[in-house]
Every structure is written in C-alpha cells, then in structure tokens.
Design an enzyme around this catalytic site. Structure first.
Site, PDB file in Angstrom:
ATOM      1  N   GLU A 184       0.838  -1.208   0.000  1.00 27.09           N
ATOM      2  CA  GLU A 184       0.000   0.000   0.000  1.00 27.09           C
ATOM      3  C   GLU A 184       0.871   1.257   0.000  1.00 27.09           C
ATOM      4  O   GLU A 184       0.799   2.092   0.912  1.00 27.09           O
ATOM      5  CB  GLU A 184      -0.952   0.002   1.188  1.00 27.09           C
ATOM      6  CG  GLU A 184      -2.019  -1.064   1.070  1.00 27.09           C
ATOM      7  CD  GLU A 184      -3.136  -0.899   2.095  1.00 27.09           C
ATOM      8  OE1 GLU A 184      -2.914  -0.244   3.126  1.00 27.09           O
ATOM      9  OE2 GLU A 184      -4.230  -1.444   1.867  1.00 27.09           O
TER      10      GLU A 184
ATOM     11  N   GLU B 229      -6.468  -7.493  -0.897  1.00 24.96           N
ATOM     12  CA  GLU B 229      -6.976  -7.496   0.486  1.00 24.96           C
ATOM     13  C   GLU B 229      -8.413  -7.025   0.507  1.00 24.96           C
ATOM     14  O   GLU B 229      -8.777  -6.074  -0.201  1.00 24.96           O
ATOM     15  CB  GLU B 229      -6.214  -6.486   1.354  1.00 24.96           C
ATOM     16  CG  GLU B 229      -4.814  -6.802   1.718  1.00 24.96           C
ATOM     17  CD  GLU B 229      -4.226  -5.675   2.582  1.00 24.96           C
ATOM     18  OE1 GLU B 229      -4.980  -4.946   3.242  1.00 24.96           O
ATOM     19  OE2 GLU B 229      -3.004  -5.525   2.552  1.00 24.96           O
TER      20      GLU B 229
ATOM     21  N   TRP C  52     -10.059  -0.250  12.271  1.00 27.93           N
ATOM     22  CA  TRP C  52      -9.575   1.134  12.180  1.00 27.93           C
ATOM     23  C   TRP C  52     -10.694   2.160  11.989  1.00 27.93           C
ATOM     24  O   TRP C  52     -10.417   3.316  11.722  1.00 27.93           O
ATOM     25  CB  TRP C  52      -8.534   1.245  11.053  1.00 27.93           C
ATOM     26  CG  TRP C  52      -8.867   0.468   9.811  1.00 27.93           C
ATOM     27  CD1 TRP C  52      -8.384  -0.759   9.470  1.00 27.93           C
ATOM     28  CD2 TRP C  52      -9.763   0.845   8.756  1.00 27.93           C
ATOM     29  NE1 TRP C  52      -8.914  -1.170   8.268  1.00 27.93           N
ATOM     30  CE2 TRP C  52      -9.761  -0.204   7.804  1.00 27.93           C
ATOM     31  CE3 TRP C  52     -10.559   1.963   8.517  1.00 27.93           C
ATOM     32  CZ2 TRP C  52     -10.535  -0.171   6.634  1.00 27.93           C
ATOM     33  CZ3 TRP C  52     -11.333   2.004   7.357  1.00 27.93           C
ATOM     34  CH2 TRP C  52     -11.308   0.934   6.433  1.00 27.93           C
TER      35      TRP C  52
ATOM     36  N   GLU D  80      -3.635  -4.830  15.191  1.00 28.55           N
ATOM     37  CA  GLU D  80      -4.712  -5.353  14.347  1.00 28.55           C
ATOM     38  C   GLU D  80      -5.344  -6.624  14.911  1.00 28.55           C
ATOM     39  O   GLU D  80      -5.964  -7.394  14.182  1.00 28.55           O
ATOM     40  CB  GLU D  80      -4.180  -5.553  12.930  1.00 28.55           C
ATOM     41  CG  GLU D  80      -3.827  -4.205  12.325  1.00 28.55           C
ATOM     42  CD  GLU D  80      -3.349  -4.265  10.896  1.00 28.55           C
ATOM     43  OE1 GLU D  80      -2.598  -5.195  10.570  1.00 28.55           O
ATOM     44  OE2 GLU D  80      -3.705  -3.362  10.120  1.00 28.55           O
TER      45      GLU D  80
ATOM     46  N   HIS E 297      -8.926  -7.063  14.136  1.00 31.98           N
ATOM     47  CA  HIS E 297      -9.297  -7.067  12.710  1.00 31.98           C
ATOM     48  C   HIS E 297      -9.607  -8.509  12.323  1.00 31.98           C
ATOM     49  O   HIS E 297      -8.850  -9.424  12.641  1.00 31.98           O
ATOM     50  CB  HIS E 297      -8.114  -6.541  11.900  1.00 31.98           C
ATOM     51  CG  HIS E 297      -8.432  -6.210  10.467  1.00 31.98           C
ATOM     52  ND1 HIS E 297      -8.825  -7.152   9.547  1.00 31.98           N
ATOM     53  CD2 HIS E 297      -8.414  -5.018   9.811  1.00 31.98           C
ATOM     54  CE1 HIS E 297      -9.017  -6.557   8.380  1.00 31.98           C
ATOM     55  NE2 HIS E 297      -8.784  -5.262   8.514  1.00 31.98           N
TER      56      HIS E 297
HETATM   57  C1  GLA Z   1      -4.214  -2.359   4.943  1.00 29.95           C
HETATM   58  C2  GLA Z   1      -2.874  -3.038   5.085  1.00 29.95           C
HETATM   59  C3  GLA Z   1      -2.943  -4.294   5.905  1.00 29.95           C
HETATM   60  C4  GLA Z   1      -3.859  -4.119   7.071  1.00 29.95           C
HETATM   61  C5  GLA Z   1      -5.222  -3.720   6.579  1.00 29.95           C
HETATM   62  C6  GLA Z   1      -6.254  -3.626   7.669  1.00 29.95           C
HETATM   63  O1  GLA Z   1      -4.932  -2.720   3.868  1.00 29.95           O
HETATM   64  O2  GLA Z   1      -2.278  -3.308   3.849  1.00 29.95           O
HETATM   65  O3  GLA Z   1      -1.630  -4.582   6.324  1.00 29.95           O
HETATM   66  O4  GLA Z   1      -3.348  -3.134   7.894  1.00 29.95           O
HETATM   67  O5  GLA Z   1      -5.097  -2.459   6.006  1.00 29.95           O
HETATM   68  O6  GLA Z   1      -7.514  -3.290   7.169  1.00 29.95           O
END
Ligand code: GLA
Length: 658
Positions: free
Chosen positions: A156, A313, A321, A361, A364
């Site tokens: 990212e 993803e 978050w 996380e 998550h």
């Molecule tokens: C991003 C990151 C992941 C994770 C997700 C959580 O997409 O690439 O490593 O942190 O967010 O939603």
C-alpha cells in the site's frame, strides 16, 4: 495497461483465493496447522513477508532467510503459491535509530516517529539504499523457487507517507519541478507567483507547501500532489527494476488502495507500471457502502484496462480502524468478494490469514478467527473457497464494456478540493459515486474509467466535477460529442487548465461553447440551504447563474426559488447525433435519477434490468457470465432474469452463464 502478465504458475486457469500470511507472528508449530486449514479452505495463494524486514535483516547487512525458506517450502509442499513481498513496507527500529533522517516530516515540521509502520520518506536516498539492498537479497534468494508466482512491492505505497515535507522531499521536489518547467520563468507563470509577491529567483527558494501564514500557492499545492504521487511511483520503479533484472519472468505488482477518500496516488498513472493491477478494498459505513464497493471494483477493473486484476486485500468481517467496527452480516463475505470478481478480479484475498493475538490489528477479522476453525466465519470462508473453485472457467475473462461511463480523474479530484474555493464542502468522489448509485438504481451498467480509457467507445460519458480541462481534453470532448457521443458534466467542471489557471470569458470556460451556456458567478449554497428545481428534485451544495448562449440548448430543469428562480439548472445541447448536458447543482442519487433517465432515453441507452429489480440488484457482466448481486438485506425474486434459483437471498449472488 497494454499487456498484463498474470501469475507465473503452471496448470489450468483458476480464481485465486488467499490472504496476507504472517507466520512470523506465530510459533513454528502453528504453521503446520495453518497450512492444513488453508487446504480445507481452498487457499491457493498467500502474500508473504509484507512486514518482515526486522526479522529478515535483524542487523544492518545481516540477513536471516532460514525461517522464510521454511515457510515458503511448507506452502509449496502443500500446493500453495506465494506472492512474495519485498518486505520494505516498514523499516526496522535499528534502521530508523541509526538513520533518523529517513523519517517523514509533516507539513508543520513534526517528525513522524517509528512505532507504527511505513515511517519512511519516499525520497530518502538512505532509505532507498537499504530497502533496495533487501529487495536484491530477496530476489537473489528466491529467484528459482517454484512457489513464488509474483512479487509484491512494499505494501500500500503511500498509505501513511504520501505527503512528506522533509528536506529530502524539498530537494526532490525541486528536481521534479526543473524537469517539468525547465526555467523558473515557466514555473513562476504556472504558479501565478506575481500574486502575493511569491516570485522565485532561484530553485533553492522553493519548498513543499509547508504550514504557511495562510493558503499556500495553489499551483505549488497541486504540483506537490503530483510530485508526491510520482515520488512513490519512482520508488516502485526502483524496486521493480531490480526484480526485473534478477527475475524477469516473475510478474510484479503492488497493492493499490482504490477505495473511499484515499486519493494521494494517481493510479491512472501507476497502472502501466505493474504487470497486473492489484487492489485493497474495505467497506466503509454509510448508505452507499455497497455501491462504493462496486464503484471501487469497477474503477480498478478499468485501471486494469478491463483485464483481470487481483483483489489483494479485503476483510472477512470487521476491521479495526473505524470508530466502531461492525462485523459483516451473513452473506456479505461472499457477496462482497463476488462483486470484485464480477468487476474483473481473478483473485480474492484477505487481510489476513490468521487473526493476530497481539499488535494493533488483533481485533481485525481474518480468514481464521480467534475462535478457530470451528466457527461460522471459517465455514463461510471455506464455502467461498469452494464456490470460487466452481467458477474457474471465468478466470482470464475480461470485463464486458458497458455503454455508459463515468470519468474519474485524480488531478481533478485534487484540484477541485483545494482550499480558497467557492465552497470547501465539495467532495469530488462523492459526486462521482452519486452518479454511479444512480446508474445502479436505474439498472444501467456503467464503467468507471480513467482519462486514458477509450472514451469514444461509450454512448454516454458522465464527467462529474471535471475541474481541470486542458485545451487538448476540451478538444477530445468536443470531438466525442461531434461524433455522436452524449457528454454529461456538472458544476465546477471545465474551470481551469492544467496549471489551475481559470479559463476566462465566463464559466465553464473550457466547455462553455460545447455546453452552450455561460456562468458569470458561482452561487454555492450554505449548509442546510436547498435549491428546489422545477422537476421536483432538490439541489444542495452548489448552484450556478446560467445564461444560455445557444438556442439549441434545452432546459431540462430550472430553479424554482430565490435569486435564480426561473433560470436553467440542468441543460442539454443537442449537437448532431450527440449532446452535451450540464447539471449545475448537487442532486444526489434521488435527484439525479430523473435527469439521468431523460438523458439515457435520449441517448438510446436502455436499462439492463426489468423495472421490478431496479434499485435492488446490480447486474454485472464478464463475457458469458452475468452476476446478479443483491444490494439489499431482503430476498429478491429474480426469475425474470432467467436464473436457475428464482429467489436471491438477502445479500446473495447469482452467477448466470449464457
Ligand atoms: C491495509 C494493510 C494491511 C492491514 C489492513 C487492515 O490494507 O495493507 O496490512 O493493515 O489495512 O484493514
């Protein structure tokens, strides 16, 4: 995307299924259990080592690949492919402690400290040296490994560090500006520095738009946005060059973030730099949540030039978050995944495989939740894996182009939302999304496309808030309409050229003649103010005082009240077989529905759905496969579409083969 390359793997085409896998967060004994469960779930691929720099290089120049060798071999032995990360996303503490000058700086001069992730300057030569050395070491180590089917550059890019105002950034910004403008005179003209005594006499006087006494120069701001996107792109290229050199046959990708208000990266300019496009997407709360998912998937598919792309993803259920993180409802996991597939994804992957026990996380969701494999979530994951396996025939099928398109342009997004404008309430992506929701509600397929798409192939082209219209784009749109295309644009479009200089003579300068209208002054609305229109709809945010300049212009709706009463609000100028329409207020999906219905009727573009299904399902198409996606929380009778199942459950999906 000219010639996309897919994963380097043998065997029949299939839809890939998997996740980010972080074995380094777990004891070795857990890995064996992991791969067993992966096999149960039908996992075909994992992204590995994304945040593993600290473990791979525990001290400067000392590498430890043993654990990664073990993980890759284990996955390979179980038939699971690896999308191997270059592991450069998050530098280890020893690196930032030794070289604090790689840490980014915000616009107020604060250092962004380690403790989170992605704490590096895209322009730092020191960061680059260390990161690229790791990339080279990884590529050398795994170049022959048959499990490695793709490279995953960083992670990212720009998620947390797109805007860095450090001295490194200042130096690189100057180089970028010299390259763009060649002379200071050109730059001074472009930035309009005659204003407020801002004229530059040496390149070194130029800095990023750091905290200033008042609004920084808009040309400086816009160029800094362009530069910041380009700086990350340059970094992506630097990693890619090394990977190409050592492993020319392993395709390279990096996960984009086409979603919500993530806007720092001009992905239209990035798409050609990767061998295949991949994207991360997370549902956002709100009434258009499902539409936003479809919009993002659609745009990603069109960034990929209609070719298959990789959903790198999304989440099986809640994220961690948002202020409040609600789990997905029954059916959403599959419906959301298949929405991406419907828009061209040939891989459905999640963050992450096993839900973390520790770290930021841990709440998550993941494919394998804290509750373990004996859970509804893992059963839903396994069912999805099985369903994707039944759709393998779909793999490789491009998206089927729609007859209508919505133009999406990052620089217009940036420029239209700069400060010191008629209103600071304008939201570029929201306006585009409102049009998309309207198309969905009318049951008319529409592509969301970047400027580089073959616009001339669409019968209807909606260009919401197309703020920047350079002369060549104005010509292109003119030619589109002259050739019989139907262009629709909105408030605050066609206002400035590529330097953010206003086109003179009345708004919307660059599109004035094409639209047959002229506006002397914008009339934005205050919060809570509304503008009722003669067609029964209501505008907010913006109005324009429009004069018609061509008798061929039809007024489709006019303002009912106030200063503008009786004046045009929505116009359409017929040009041969084509037309150019203008919507001067924010109407939202409800208000846009009658306007778009009229415009589509006149353009001869019918609905793809029977009346009773409009507003309820989305119909998407890839070759011979039609996807009927239930956008609602109610079961829907879809027998009219010829599906085997007459009833689509709440949030359900039917895939119909021609
Ligand atoms: C991003 C990151 C992941 C994770 C997700 C959580 O997409 O690439 O490593 O942190 O967010 O939603």
């Amino acid at each position: 995307m000219s010639s996309p390359r897919w994963l380097r793997r043998a065997g029949a085409p299939r839809l890939e299924f998997g996740a980010d896998y972080n074995p380094d967060q777990w004891p070795r004994a857990v890995w064996d259990e992991d791969v067993q469960h992966m096999r149960t779930a039908g996992v075909t691929i994992v992204s590995l080592a994304i945040f593993s720099w600290a473990k791979l290089e525990p001290a400067e120049g000392e590498y430890d690949f043993a654990w990664l060798d073990d993980a890759i071999d284990l996955l390979h032995a179980n038939g699971i492919s690896v999308d191997l990360a270059t592991a450069t996303a998050s530098p280890p503490p020893w690196l930032t402690a030794a070289y604090p000058e790689i840490l980014p700086v915000d616009r107020e001069g604060h250092t962004i400290w380690p403790g989170g992730r992605q704490q590096w300057r895209p322009t730092s030569p020191i960061f680059r040296e260390h990161a690229l050395r790791l990339v080279r070491a990884l590529a050398d180590r795994y170049k022959e490994h048959p499990a490695v089917v793709a490279w995953h550059v960083s992670n990212e890019l720009g998620c947390h560090n797109v805007y860095d105002y450090s001295d490194d950034a200042a130096r690189a910004f100057r180089v970028w500006l010299r390259d763009k403008y060649a002379t200071l005179d050109e730059l001074n003209d472009a930035w309009g520095t005659a204003f407020w005594s801002q004229r530059y006499t040496a390149w070194d006087e130029i800095i990023p738009p750091r905290l200033a006494a008042t609004h920084p120069n808009p040309g400086q701001q816009l160029d800094f946005k362009r530069f910041s996107s380009d700086a990350l792109l340059a970094y992506l290229r630097a990693e890619k060059e090394i990977l190409r050199e050592i492993t020319p046959d392993i395709p390279v990708t990096t996960n984009f973030m086409v979603m919500g208000e993530t806007k720092g990266m001009d992905y239209a300019a990035w798409a050609d730099e990767v061998d295949f496009v991949s994207n991360d997407h997370y549902r956002l709360p709100g009434p258009q949540s499902v539409d936003e998912l479809s919009f993002s998937a659609n745009l990603t598919g069109n960034l990929a030039g209609g070719q298959p792309w990789f959903l790198m993803e999304h989440s099986t259920s809640a994220v961690n978050w948002q202020p409040v993180n609600v789990p997905k409802k029954d059916g959403e996991l599959a419906r959301d995944s298949l929405t991406h597939v419907a828009h061209g994804a040939d891989a459905v992957c999640f963050f992450q495989w096993r839900q973390s026990r520790a770290g930021a996380e841990k709440y998550h969701s993941a494919m394998l939740p804290h509750a373990g494999a004996d859970s509804d979530l893992f059963r839903a994951v396994t069912a999805l894996g099985a369903q994707l396996a039944t759709l393998s025939e779909l793999a490789g099928t491009p998206r089927t182009r729609a007859r209508a398109a919505i133009l999406f342009d990052w620089p217009s997004w940036w420029a239209s939302e700069l400060d010191s404008h008629p209103t600071d309430r304008l939201r570029y992506r929201q306006e585009a999304l409102d049009w998309y929701t309207t198309f969905l509600n009318l049951g008319v397929r529409a592509d969301v496309v970047p400027l580089g798409a073959p616009l001339e192939e669409y019968d209807v082209l909606v260009a919401p808030v197309l703020h920047i219209v350079p002369a060549d784009l104005a010509k292109r749109l003119d030619a589109y309409v002259s050739a019989g295309g139907h262009l629709v644009t909105t408030y605050f479009s066609g206002i400035v050229d590529e330097h953010d200089h206003v086109w003179l003579g009345g708004y919307p300068g660059a599109l004035r003649d094409l639209l047959g209208i002229r506006i002397e002054e914008f009339a934005p609305l205050l919060d809570g103010e509304t503008a009722p229109l003669s067609n029964g709809t209501t505008g907010t945010l913006w109005t324009d005082r429009i004069d018609l300049t061509d008798p061929a212009v039809d007024v489709l709706a006019s303002y009912e009240t106030g200063e503008l009463a009786g004046r045009p609000a929505v116009t359409r100028r017929a040009v041969g077989n084509g037309s150019a329409a203008y919507v001067s207020s924010r109407l939202g999906p409800e208000g846009l529905a009658p306007v778009l219905t009229t415009l589509l009727e006149r353009a001869g573009v019918p609905s793809d759905l029977p009346a009773e299904l409009r507003g309820k399902v989305e119909l998407a198409q890839r070759g011979d496969f039609r996807f009927v996606l239930n956008r609602t929380d109610e079961p829907i009778d879809i027998s009219a579409l010829g599906a085997t199942e007459a009833t689509l459950p709440a949030r359900g999906v039917a895939v119909i083969r021609a």
